[in-house]
Design a protein around this motif. Structure first.
Motif, mmCIF file in Angstrom:
data_model
loop_
_atom_site.group_PDB
_atom_site.id
_atom_site.type_symbol
_atom_site.label_atom_id
_atom_site.label_comp_id
_atom_site.label_asym_id
_atom_site.label_seq_id
_atom_site.Cartn_x
_atom_site.Cartn_y
_atom_site.Cartn_z
ATOM 1 N N GLY A 107 9.558 18.894 2.740
ATOM 2 C CA GLY A 107 10.457 18.243 3.006
ATOM 3 C C GLY A 107 10.419 16.511 3.074
ATOM 4 N N PHE A 108 11.183 15.575 3.471
ATOM 5 C CA PHE A 108 10.988 14.188 4.181
ATOM 6 C C PHE A 108 10.085 14.108 4.947
ATOM 7 C CE2 PHE A 108 11.252 9.786 5.320
ATOM 8 C CZ PHE A 108 11.195 9.141 3.594
ATOM 9 N N HIS A 109 9.146 13.183 5.086
ATOM 10 C CA HIS A 109 7.705 12.560 6.341
ATOM 11 C C HIS A 109 7.945 11.389 6.038
ATOM 12 C CE1 HIS A 109 7.231 16.958 6.809
ATOM 13 N NE2 HIS A 109 6.780 16.615 5.500
ATOM 14 N N ASP A 110 8.874 10.921 7.590
ATOM 15 C CA ASP A 110 8.840 9.173 7.373
ATOM 16 C C ASP A 110 7.222 9.204 7.763
ATOM 17 O OD1 ASP A 110 8.451 9.510 10.514
ATOM 18 O OD2 ASP A 110 10.752 9.471 10.583
ATOM 19 N N LEU A 111 6.925 7.776 8.241
ATOM 20 C CA LEU A 111 5.542 6.511 8.142
ATOM 21 C C LEU A 111 5.083 7.127 9.817
ATOM 22 C CD1 LEU A 111 3.949 4.848 6.933
ATOM 23 C CD2 LEU A 111 4.710 3.294 8.018
ATOM 24 N N GLU A 112 5.999 7.910 10.993
ATOM 25 C CA GLU A 112 5.270 8.121 12.323
ATOM 26 C C GLU A 112 4.830 9.170 11.938
ATOM 27 O OE1 GLU A 112 6.961 8.528 16.486
ATOM 28 O OE2 GLU A 112 8.137 7.702 14.928
ATOM 29 N N GLU A 113 4.954 10.308 11.336
ATOM 30 C CA GLU A 113 5.300 11.726 10.915
ATOM 31 C C GLU A 113 3.720 11.238 10.041
ATOM 32 O OE1 GLU A 113 7.699 14.696 10.077
ATOM 33 O OE2 GLU A 113 9.272 13.501 9.406
ATOM 34 N N LEU A 114 3.082 10.528 9.058
ATOM 35 C CA LEU A 114 1.597 10.081 8.904
ATOM 36 C C LEU A 114 1.183 9.588 9.512
ATOM 37 C CD1 LEU A 114 3.958 9.157 4.759
ATOM 38 C CD2 LEU A 114 2.904 11.639 5.467
ATOM 39 N N LYS A 115 1.457 9.472 10.070
ATOM 40 C CA LYS A 115 0.704 9.172 11.210
ATOM 41 C C LYS A 115 0.137 7.329 10.465
ATOM 42 C CE LYS A 115 -1.319 13.018 13.387
ATOM 43 N NZ LYS A 115 -1.928 14.185 14.242
ATOM 44 N N ASP A 116 1.168 6.909 10.104
ATOM 45 C CA ASP A 116 0.827 5.235 9.457
ATOM 46 C C ASP A 116 -0.517 5.227 8.139
ATOM 47 O OD1 ASP A 116 2.785 4.102 11.488
ATOM 48 O OD2 ASP A 116 0.711 4.191 12.663
ATOM 49 N N GLN A 117 -0.506 6.544 8.051
ATOM 50 C CA GLN A 117 -0.927 6.286 6.944
ATOM 51 C C GLN A 117 -0.193 6.802 5.054
ATOM 52 O OE1 GLN A 117 -3.513 10.201 7.048
ATOM 53 N NE2 GLN A 117 -4.750 9.416 8.096
ATOM 54 N N GLY A 118 0.559 5.394 4.585
ATOM 55 C CA GLY A 118 1.166 5.620 3.469
ATOM 56 C C GLY A 118 0.551 5.072 2.730
ATOM 57 N N HIS A 181 6.670 2.696 -6.832
ATOM 58 C CA HIS A 181 6.064 1.728 -6.907
ATOM 59 C C HIS A 181 5.452 0.809 -6.040
ATOM 60 C CE1 HIS A 181 9.697 -1.134 -6.071
ATOM 61 N NE2 HIS A 181 10.217 -0.163 -6.884
ATOM 62 N N MET A 182 4.881 0.070 -6.397
ATOM 63 C CA MET A 182 4.067 -0.778 -5.554
ATOM 64 C C MET A 182 5.475 -1.715 -4.377
ATOM 65 S SD MET A 182 0.806 -3.858 -6.217
ATOM 66 C CE MET A 182 0.450 -4.354 -4.987
ATOM 67 N N ASN A 183 4.426 -1.576 -3.529
ATOM 68 C CA ASN A 183 5.848 -2.593 -2.279
ATOM 69 C C ASN A 183 5.385 -3.794 -1.474
ATOM 70 O OD1 ASN A 183 8.164 -0.623 -2.922
ATOM 71 N ND2 ASN A 183 7.551 0.744 -1.990
ATOM 72 N N GLN A 184 4.395 -4.184 -2.183
ATOM 73 C CA GLN A 184 3.664 -5.005 -1.742
ATOM 74 C C GLN A 184 3.749 -6.719 -2.715
ATOM 75 O OE1 GLN A 184 -0.300 -5.266 -0.256
ATOM 76 N NE2 GLN A 184 -0.189 -3.084 -1.020
ATOM 77 N N GLY A 185 3.486 -7.609 -1.883
ATOM 78 C CA GLY A 185 3.276 -8.861 -3.100
ATOM 79 C C GLY A 185 4.084 -9.267 -4.456
ATOM 80 N N ASN A 186 5.316 -9.401 -3.394
ATOM 81 C CA ASN A 186 6.189 -9.423 -4.477
ATOM 82 C C ASN A 186 6.536 -10.508 -4.772
ATOM 83 O OD1 ASN A 186 7.634 -6.828 -4.993
ATOM 84 N ND2 ASN A 186 7.708 -6.127 -3.247
ATOM 85 N N ASP A 194 8.069 -6.767 1.618
ATOM 86 C CA ASP A 194 6.552 -6.193 1.522
ATOM 87 C C ASP A 194 6.331 -6.396 2.603
ATOM 88 O OD1 ASP A 194 6.530 -7.939 -1.681
ATOM 89 O OD2 ASP A 194 5.843 -9.924 -0.370
ATOM 90 N N GLY A 195 5.242 -5.118 1.984
ATOM 91 C CA GLY A 195 4.951 -4.664 4.095
ATOM 92 C C GLY A 195 3.592 -3.266 3.232
ATOM 93 N N THR A 196 2.140 -3.817 4.117
ATOM 94 C CA THR A 196 0.989 -2.968 3.767
ATOM 95 C C THR A 196 1.622 -1.511 3.833
ATOM 96 O OG1 THR A 196 0.411 -3.695 5.777
ATOM 97 C CG2 THR A 196 -0.355 -4.572 3.526
ATOM 98 N N PHE A 197 0.560 -0.279 3.684
ATOM 99 C CA PHE A 197 0.466 0.448 3.635
ATOM 100 C C PHE A 197 2.100 1.116 3.151
ATOM 101 C CE2 PHE A 197 -3.611 -0.776 5.339
ATOM 102 C CZ PHE A 197 -4.456 0.110 4.963
ATOM 103 N N GLN A 198 3.441 1.019 2.429
ATOM 104 C CA GLN A 198 4.480 0.950 2.099
ATOM 105 C C GLN A 198 4.779 1.432 1.098
ATOM 106 O OE1 GLN A 198 6.821 -1.383 3.419
ATOM 107 N NE2 GLN A 198 6.830 -2.574 1.530
ATOM 108 N N ASP A 199 3.340 1.767 -0.256
ATOM 109 C CA ASP A 199 3.450 1.023 -0.940
ATOM 110 C C ASP A 199 4.377 2.805 -1.970
ATOM 111 O OD1 ASP A 199 2.548 -1.151 -1.883
ATOM 112 O OD2 ASP A 199 0.815 -0.863 -2.152
ATOM 113 N N GLY A 200 4.980 2.523 -2.922
ATOM 114 C CA GLY A 200 4.649 4.507 -3.367
ATOM 115 C C GLY A 200 4.765 4.978 -4.883
ATOM 116 N N GLY A 201 4.733 5.988 -4.532
ATOM 117 C CA GLY A 201 3.801 6.536 -6.001
ATOM 118 C C GLY A 201 4.401 8.374 -6.092
ATOM 119 N N LEU A 202 3.509 8.611 -6.871
ATOM 120 C CA LEU A 202 3.665 10.770 -7.122
ATOM 121 C C LEU A 202 2.889 11.125 -7.120
ATOM 122 C CD1 LEU A 202 5.413 12.538 -8.064
ATOM 123 C CD2 LEU A 202 5.142 12.276 -11.002
#
Length: 350
Positions: A107-118, A181-186, A194-202
């Motif tokens: 299932g889906f887990h948001d950044l809080e559940e990931l303990k900010d480990q995006g 995909h990368m979500n910073q340095g736009n 833009d934001g740190t530790f919120q990049d996308g990927g597979l």
């Protein structure tokens, strides 16, 4: 401001569809369909999904498949430079984050559940940045575009019933993920994302072998360096940093003096003599100086060349070496601290 509803979705891939140059020449995606239920694998009409292949978009064919979630993965940029930067790491098993991911429920887990480990392409040590490729969407020839490199990885994950971890932003409808995909340095237009530790990927986990593969995508226009808020630190972009149309790895830029007595030192990496006649050195503004007509490097040798007419900024710049056909051979960059070293050469690692 970070992207909305960021997190990771753990599931099982079952189907994919990719938009080629005929189906969507402007903003194509690879849609990866998946479920997150151990008990039931949803069924769908595969023949209906495939009959529109290689044709213009059909509004009557819905993007969504009932019972499945969808990861919408960009395979072309809408920026002027439409290329994507692509990295794949087949040895992600040693990264500390994967053990925590493996413990997640489906299932889906948001950044809080990931303990900010995006994910963070710059700060998380996910891949060797220099080993990326700049790729176009869909062009003739093998292994030279986004479809060629991404489809085999997705097919393998489906064939081997792997677990997938899709990082990105959840749809408002809650039935899938985008921004994979990368979500910073736009660029300025997308700076608010833009934001740190919120990049996308597979991330793909092959449980039988415990192999973890990571696939990471960025737009060519995004910055290689960002500040603590994820905003671009100019001028270097992935489009400038990564090799494209890179010919044989023949000559490297080893050193440069950018203030008084401007010069560039080149090294021949091959076992044969290389003539540098009509080769040029460019700065980031596109200004160029041609090397002497008699310039040559013997096998595995190094030579220095004065470049008095090439403006190299003390505030940081990019130096690009191109051959007589205008193809890029090597490229390096330096910052303002290096650019203000009086009389000392800047040494570039390769």
């Amino acid at each position: 401001m970070p992207v909305d509803d960021y997190g990771v979705w753990k599931g099982f891939p079952v189907h994919y569809e990719v938009e080629d140059r005929y189906e969507d020449p402007k903003s194509p995606h690879l849609s990866l369909y998946y479920h997150d239920n151990y008990e039931t694998e949803p069924q769908f009409d595969l023949k209906f999904r495939q009959k529109h292949k290689n044709k213009p978009p059909n509004k009557n064919r819905p993007m969504e498949i009932p019972g499945l979630f969808r990861a919408a993965i960009n395979i072309k940029s809408i920026d002027r430079d439409s290329r994507l930067a692509y990295w794949v790491n087949y040895n992600l098993s040693d990264h500390p984050m994967v053990q925590n991911l493996a413990k997640l429920d489906l299932g889906f887990h948001d950044l809080e559940e990931l303990k900010d480990q995006g994910l963070d392409y710059i700060r998380s040590g996910l891949f060797d940045a220099k080993k990326g490729r700049l790729l176009r969407h869909d062009i003739d020839g093998p292994n030279n575009d986004m479809i060629d490199v991404l489809v085999p990885e997705v097919k393998e994950s489906i064939h081997k019933n792997a677990e997938i971890y899709v990082f990105g932003s959840r749809f408002n409808t809650r039935n899938g993920v985008h921004n994979v995909h990368m979500n910073q340095g736009n660029i300025k237009r997308f700076r608010n994302d833009d934001g740190t530790f919120q990049d996308g990927g597979l991330l793909i986990h092959y449980k039988e072998t415990d192999q973890w593969t990571g696939i990471f995508l960025a737009f060519a226009s995004q910055a290689v360096h960002t500040d603590r808020e994820g905003h671009a630190i100019p001028p270097l972009t992935w489009g400038q940093f990564l090799p494209t149309e890179l010919i044989e790895n023949s000559v490297a830029i080893k050193e440069a003096v950018v203030k008084k007595g401007k010069s560039v030192t080149l090294t021949n990496l091959t076992n044969h003599r290389v003539s540098l006649a009509s080769w040029k050195l460019h700065n980031s503004a596109g200004e160029a100086q041609e090397l002497p007509g008699n310039a040559v490097l013997n096998p595995m040798s190094t030579g220095g060349f004065e470049v008095p007419k090439l403006h190299l900024s003390s505030n940081g710049d990019i130096i690009t070496l191109v051959n007589e056909a205008g193809l890029k051979v090597d490229g390096v960059s330096y910052n303002s601290q290096q650019g203000n070293m009086e009389g000392r050469p800047i040494v570039f690692a390769h």
